[in-house]
Design a protein around this motif. Structure first.
Motif, short mmCIF file in Angstrom:
data_model
loop_
_atom_site.label_atom_id
_atom_site.label_comp_id
_atom_site.label_asym_id
_atom_site.label_seq_id
_atom_site.Cartn_x
_atom_site.Cartn_y
_atom_site.Cartn_z
N ALA A 12 -7.42 -7.25 2.56
CA ALA A 12 -7.31 -5.72 2.30
C ALA A 12 -8.75 -5.55 1.70
O ALA A 12 -9.60 -4.48 1.97
CB ALA A 12 -6.36 -5.38 1.16
N ARG A 23 -2.12 -7.01 -3.77
CA ARG A 23 -2.74 -6.43 -2.64
C ARG A 23 -3.91 -7.22 -2.51
O ARG A 23 -4.46 -7.62 -1.37
CB ARG A 23 -3.26 -5.06 -2.56
N TYR A 24 -4.64 -7.62 -3.71
CA TYR A 24 -5.98 -8.35 -3.60
C TYR A 24 -5.78 -9.73 -4.04
O TYR A 24 -6.56 -10.61 -3.81
CB TYR A 24 -7.00 -7.55 -4.35
N GLN A 54 -17.42 -1.88 -6.31
CA GLN A 54 -17.87 -0.62 -6.60
C GLN A 54 -18.84 -0.76 -7.90
O GLN A 54 -20.12 -0.12 -7.73
CB GLN A 54 -17.09 0.32 -7.02
N ASN A 86 -2.64 -4.57 -7.76
CA ASN A 86 -3.82 -5.40 -7.55
C ASN A 86 -3.38 -6.81 -7.16
O ASN A 86 -4.22 -7.30 -6.37
CB ASN A 86 -4.59 -5.32 -8.76
N ALA A 133 -9.84 9.28 -3.17
CA ALA A 133 -9.65 8.41 -2.16
C ALA A 133 -10.27 7.11 -2.38
O ALA A 133 -10.17 6.05 -1.99
CB ALA A 133 -10.32 8.91 -0.76
N HIS A 134 -11.47 7.07 -3.14
CA HIS A 134 -12.43 6.14 -3.24
C HIS A 134 -12.16 5.51 -4.72
O HIS A 134 -12.60 4.48 -5.30
CB HIS A 134 -13.88 6.46 -3.34
N GLU A 135 -10.99 5.83 -5.23
CA GLU A 135 -10.80 5.28 -6.70
C GLU A 135 -9.89 4.01 -6.74
O GLU A 135 -8.76 4.03 -6.03
CB GLU A 135 -10.07 6.38 -7.50
N GLY A 136 -10.12 2.90 -7.37
CA GLY A 136 -9.71 1.66 -7.56
C GLY A 136 -8.47 2.04 -8.30
O GLY A 136 -8.17 2.98 -9.15
N ASP A 140 -9.27 1.62 -12.24
CA ASP A 140 -9.97 2.84 -12.62
C ASP A 140 -9.12 4.04 -12.75
O ASP A 140 -9.06 4.82 -13.76
CB ASP A 140 -11.13 3.34 -11.74
N GLN A 151 0.59 -1.07 0.11
CA GLN A 151 -0.03 -0.01 -0.06
C GLN A 151 0.91 1.38 -0.03
O GLN A 151 0.58 2.25 -0.84
CB GLN A 151 -0.88 0.04 1.18
N VAL A 193 -11.01 -10.53 -6.23
CA VAL A 193 -11.94 -9.60 -6.16
C VAL A 193 -11.22 -8.29 -5.75
O VAL A 193 -10.27 -7.95 -5.11
CB VAL A 193 -12.92 -9.62 -5.11
N LEU A 194 -11.44 -6.95 -6.73
CA LEU A 194 -10.82 -5.83 -6.55
C LEU A 194 -11.92 -4.75 -5.79
O LEU A 194 -12.95 -5.02 -6.17
CB LEU A 194 -10.25 -5.31 -7.88
N PRO A 195 -11.31 -3.93 -5.37
CA PRO A 195 -12.29 -2.62 -5.02
C PRO A 195 -13.29 -2.09 -6.08
O PRO A 195 -14.41 -1.91 -5.83
CB PRO A 195 -11.58 -1.49 -4.50
N GLU A 196 -12.63 -2.28 -7.53
CA GLU A 196 -13.53 -1.74 -8.50
C GLU A 196 -14.90 -2.63 -8.70
O GLU A 196 -15.88 -2.15 -9.16
CB GLU A 196 -12.97 -1.91 -9.92
N ARG A 199 -4.91 10.90 -7.29
CA ARG A 199 -6.24 9.87 -7.14
C ARG A 199 -7.17 10.10 -6.16
O ARG A 199 -7.06 10.71 -5.08
CB ARG A 199 -5.44 8.77 -6.61
N ILE A 247 -10.69 3.83 -0.10
CA ILE A 247 -10.26 2.45 -0.33
C ILE A 247 -9.06 2.57 0.62
O ILE A 247 -8.02 3.07 0.69
CB ILE A 247 -9.70 2.27 -1.58
#
Lengths: 664, 305
Positions: free
Chosen positions: B217, A642-643, B269, A639, A609-612, A615, A590, B263-266, A607, B304
């Motif tokens: 996360a 982190r994910y 959303q 991505n 704050a809520h932007e992935g 995007d 992060q 899964v991504l935050p997108e 960026r 996020i």
């Protein structure tokens, strides 16, 4: 305002003001109770509050009444009375939460005023409970829907959280010397030794088991029959009452051949008199006071607060070996024409002693003085003690009254029942009649050992009177005639010396062991409370702080330190409460990704704050096609790190490297 | 990405022009084993969407037109006495199909509505003491007219919660509408559609959705969204834990549709408007506000982590 918080407020005020009922004028107590009841009724019935003019009338009348009663509106008595009356009146205009808050503050202030009257542990505990109730009510005002138990819990938590602040304030708040404001005389206990002695005065005092002072010996304590706590020395006799006469403060007393020094510390309860108590004979003292010519310790001001002092005494001494003629004359003077039979008896002893000068040490005489008595004078003293011992004298707390003008004769030849003041007084009269300089010393004798606290408790019931005679070559010698009649009084205690039927202070006689233990425990606790909480004065404070390493303690420094530490404590609390606002340290992936975002933000593409990441990458790619490849790559690496399912160190390092190389 | 899923989407897009998002949402809802509620005016293609999905996925299709006099038995089926055998024989209702279109569900009485909704929830039907399982996969698409129309029984919040997603069709854009107006009759095209998936394949895909990876996360992000809806003052009440599970399931399906294994935050959303818009009630003056805009605000409000 709804009903429940009003009732809670009424209860809070009632609880906090209740201890004041003891010293408020009865009409004020009654008026306040009536006002509170009235308010409770109005709340219950839902009737409107009284009109303003009526309240004004009551207020003016009440204040006028207080003015008439005390002749002032200020000071402790009048001030507290006025405060409580106005608090009760405030209820009559309690309409909204703001008024309720005023009442809460008033209640807190009344909590403080209670300590003007008593600072004992029970008072403190009661006030703590009251404070809990007040805070609970306060919580109630702001959270009507909270049930009682959680409300109590919130209040308790608030009070617990206040403890660190309280401790800081207690330790560091600058103390003033003496009471903060002058309190009237009756704020202090006045029971205790008087500077006058007449038949019955000490036996009355013996009925009180109040603590006079407490003593800690720094080394081996002396024998019980050496524990004579010297108080006022009485020279003058008018036929009935002994008084001190004029005390010479300026001439220093003389010591000779002293031995057996003993060090101890005394915590003296306030008695509103100027003298302090020390063992025979006092030599040194840690507080400012005069050692008079007759070995009294006198302060300039009456003692109004508990005082702790260190002292040194000599158990073996020669006091004032060379006595001035004036003092000798003072110690010989008798009211002329009174008590002829006593005079005659004394002169008979004198004649006998001069006729047969064969001095022999007597076992009885060793008790009072330092050495066996020698010479003619000694023979007379021994004869007097033997007289008391041999004849049918009784030691009693309830001596018959001596109404006549020749009270000594009456006692010596008729009633023969008396308490220590009778024996000491008549002994001195006999000595003076036999031309031996003598005086009465009052004070305390003995004490109860508290093995829990490791100290001695000297109570009012230990009050005692004895005699001193001046013998050439020996100086002033202590003679205790009571010891000749009731040795148990000196060797053990008062209860042992009296018949079982005599009225005594509660518990002075042997009570059940558990009850005695309980009492000693309680005394040990209150002693600590006195020493460390109430007795925490500026001296102790300075000593404590310099032990902590603070040098040259001044009150300015104290105030600075206090502000600093208070700030620290409050900041600690704030941090604790706001801890969830402090962001958790994000992980490596992060932080690295945020570096990318910062770089792009500098390049004008921040960026949201809520932007992935995807995007964002697309947005950046659209705005800066030259970066498209890089940013898409970084976003997808981010991505998956982190994910994604796997997260290996290698790709993390590659990601970090790519980020370092990324220059928008 | 699974090629057959691509085919499904491609084929559906040929018929329902200009609505790729709605098609993907419907598909995601199906893959996440949820049920779909489509809320919009009549004639915007709700039924067509359902029919196209059923055809392309090779599912048995049944349609129930909800009316105010619809009875539960009309949905579930009845037992009828057979003179030949002397026994009652069960005649299954239209609910016994793999894909059921419940058209204008808010026109029926609550009693009929609840018969459908119970079957949706339990995936089985109990009639006259006998429990009969519904076929698998089982997917209900309910359509609903906007509730301000006359003669409707709006579904209560608790019933709305049974639907994994609620979407809106919306009017087509001019270009798509042109194609619609100038092209062939849609019904003919639908009739000629060939299935792109086997039932078994669909079940396997549903299995795979559950295995899509969710990282801690991402869970942080989902929880941040849930917490925000509970703490913010603009909603009557926050999202329930069940809504959180639904959000996660839908996001997994969306990730799978995108061909990703995590899964991504997108993804969250993307599905959030479908999952949250019928579960969040705006407070006070904002009550009239468009619920999709409300969800967009929610997305913008939660950073996020």
């Amino acid at each position: 305002m709804t009903k429940p918080p009003i009732y809670a407020l009424l209860l809070s005020i009632l609880m906090v003001a209740a201890p004041h009922a003891e010293h408020l004028p009865p009409w004020v107590s009654a008026l306040c109770a009536a006002l509170l009841l009235w308010r409770a009724y109005l709340t219950h019935s839902g009737n409107p509050l009284p009109r303003r003019w009526l309240l004004t009338v009551i207020t003016i009348a009440g204040a006028g009444g207080i003015l008439i009663e005390f002749h002032t509106l200020f000071g402790r008595e009048a001030g507290v009375t006025l405060l409580i009356l106005l608090t009760a009146l405030k209820f009559m205009e309690l309409r909204n939460v703001r008024d309720a808050m005023v009442l809460i503050y008033l209640a807190c202030f009344i909590v403080i005023t209670n300590f003007f009257y008593s600072q004992s542990i029970p008072t403190a505990l009661y006030m703590l409970a009251t404070l809990l109730l007040i805070v609970t009510t306060w919580v109630h005002l702001h959270g009507q829907s909270i049930a009682f138990k959680p409300r109590l819990l919130v209040a308790g938590t608030l009070l617990l959280q206040a403890i660190p602040l309280t401790l800081v304030l207690f330790v560091l708040f600058p103390r003033v010397q003496g009471p903060l404001w002058g309190l009237p005389q009756d704020a202090f206990a006045t029971s205790g030794l008087d500077d006058k002695m007449s038949p019955g005065s000490l036996s009355r005092l013996s009925l009180s088991d109040e603590v006079a002072f407490r003593v800690v010996y720094n080394s081996q304590p002396p024998r019980r029959d050496q524990m004579y706590w010297r108080g006022p020395v009485l020279w003058n006799f008018d036929g009935r009452t002994w008084t001190p006469g004029r005390t010479m403060r300026t001439v220093a007393p003389q010591f000779a051949d002293t031995a057996q020094p003993i060090d101890y510390s005394v915590t003296l309860e306030p008695h509103n008199k100027t003298w302090l108590f020390a063992l025979d004979m006092p030599d040194r003292l840690s507080v400012a006071a005069d050692l008079t010519y007759d070995f009294q310790i006198l302060r300039k001001e009456p003692l109004k607060a508990r005082l702790r002092y260190e002292a040194r005494s000599h158990l073996v001494y020669h006091a004032n070996l060379l006595e001035s003629e004036r003092q000798i004359q003072r110690a010989l003077q008798l009211p002329p024409g009174l008590n002829p039979r006593a005079q005659e008896l004394a002169q008979r002893w004198r004649a006998a002693a001069e006729a047969a000068p064969s001095p022999q040490p007597s076992p009885a005489s060793g008790r009072g003085g330092n050495r066996p008595l020698m010479g003619t004078d000694e023979t007379v003293v021994r004869a007097a003690l033997a007289h008391f011992n041999r004849e049918n004298f009784h030691y009693t707390l309830e001596p018959p009254p001596l109404p006549g003008s020749n009270s000594i004769d009456e006692f010596l030849f008729e009633t023969r029942r008396g308490f220590c003041e009778h024996y000491a007084g008549s002994f001195v009269v006999l000595m003076r009649a036999a031309h031996i300089p003598a005086r009465v010393v009052t004070g305390y004798q003995g004490g109860e050992y508290n093995d829990i606290g490791g100290y001695y408790i000297v109570r009012q019931s230990d009050a005692h009177a004895w005699a001193e005679v001046w013998l050439s070559g020996q100086g002033w010698v202590r003679i205790d005639p009571t010891a000749a009649i009731a040795p148990a009084r000196v060797e053990r205690n008062l209860a042992a010396a009296l018949p079982d039927t005599a009225a005594l202070p509660f518990m002075a006689r042997s009570a059940p062991q558990w009850l005695r233990d309980l009492r000693l425990n309680w005394d040990a606790v209150s002693n600590r409370w006195n020493q460390w909480v109430l007795g925490y004065n500026s001296e102790l404070q300075f000593a404590f702080l310099s032990r902590l390493g603070m040098e040259d303690v001044t009150w300015q420094k104290l105030a600075l330190n206090m502000t600093f530490v208070l700030g620290l404590v409050i900041a600690a609390f704030a941090l604790f409460m706001l801890r969830h606002l402090i962001k958790r340290q994000p992980d490596k992936v992060q932080t690295t990704w945020l570096k990318v975002c910062r770089k792009l933000a500098k390049a004008g593409l921040p960026r949201a704050a809520h932007e992935g990441a995807l995007d964002y990458a697309e947005r950046v790619a659209a705005a800066r096609p030259g970066l498209a490849g890089d940013i898409r790559d970084l976003a997808s690496r981010y991505n998956s790190l982190r994910y994604g399912v796997e997260r290996d160190e290698l790709s993390l390092r590659a990601f970090c490297k790519a980020v370092r190389a990324f220059h928008p | 990405m699974n090629p057959s899923l691509n085919n499904v989407i491609a084929q559906a897009e040929q018929v329902i022009v200009g609505k790729p998002r709605q098609i993907r949402m419907a598909l995601a809802c199906l893959l996440a084993r949820g049920h779909l509620l489509i809320e919009d005016l009549p004639g915007v293609g709700k039924t067509t969407l359902a029919q196209v999905l059923a055809r392309t996925l090779g599912l048995q299709f049944q349609r129930i037109q909800f009316t105010s006099d619809l009875l539960p038995a009309d949905i579930l089926g009845v037992s009828i006495y057979q003179r030949d055998s002397g026994k009652f024989e069960f005649h299954p209702g239209p609910i016994f199909a793999q894909m059921v279109l419940a058209d204008e569900v808010n026109r029926a009485t609550p009693k009929a509505q609840s018969a459908l909704l119970e079957a949706m929830e339990e995936r089985q039907v109990t009639i006259e003491g006998t429990t009969r399982p519904l076929p698998t996969p089982f997917f209900v698409i309910a359509t609903q007219n906007p509730t301000y129309q006359i003669g409707t029984f709006p579904l209560p919040e608790s019933q709305l919660d049974r639907f994994l997603m609620r979407i809106r069709m919306g009017y087509p854009d001019p270009q798509a509408e042109r194609g619609l107006l100038s092209g062939v009759d849609r019904r003919e095209i639908v009739a000629g559609l060939a299935p792109q998936l086997e039932s078994a394949e669909l079940l396997a895909l549903q299995q795979r959705v559950q295995q899509v990876f969710v990282s801690p996360a991402l869970l942080d992000y989902v929880q941040a969204i849930l917490r925000h809806t509970r703490e913010a003052t603009r909603y009557t009440h926050g999202l329930s834990p069940r809504a959180g599970l639904a959000l996660l399931a839908a996001a997994r399906a969306w990730a799978l549709l995108d061909g990703r294994n995590a899964v991504l935050p997108e993804d969250v959303q993307a599905v959030l408007p479908g999952v949250a818009s019928h579960r969040l009630q705006p407070l006070g003056e904002r009550a009239k506000q468009d619920s999709d805009a409300l969800v967009q605000e929610l997305i913008a409000a939660v950073a996020i982590p």
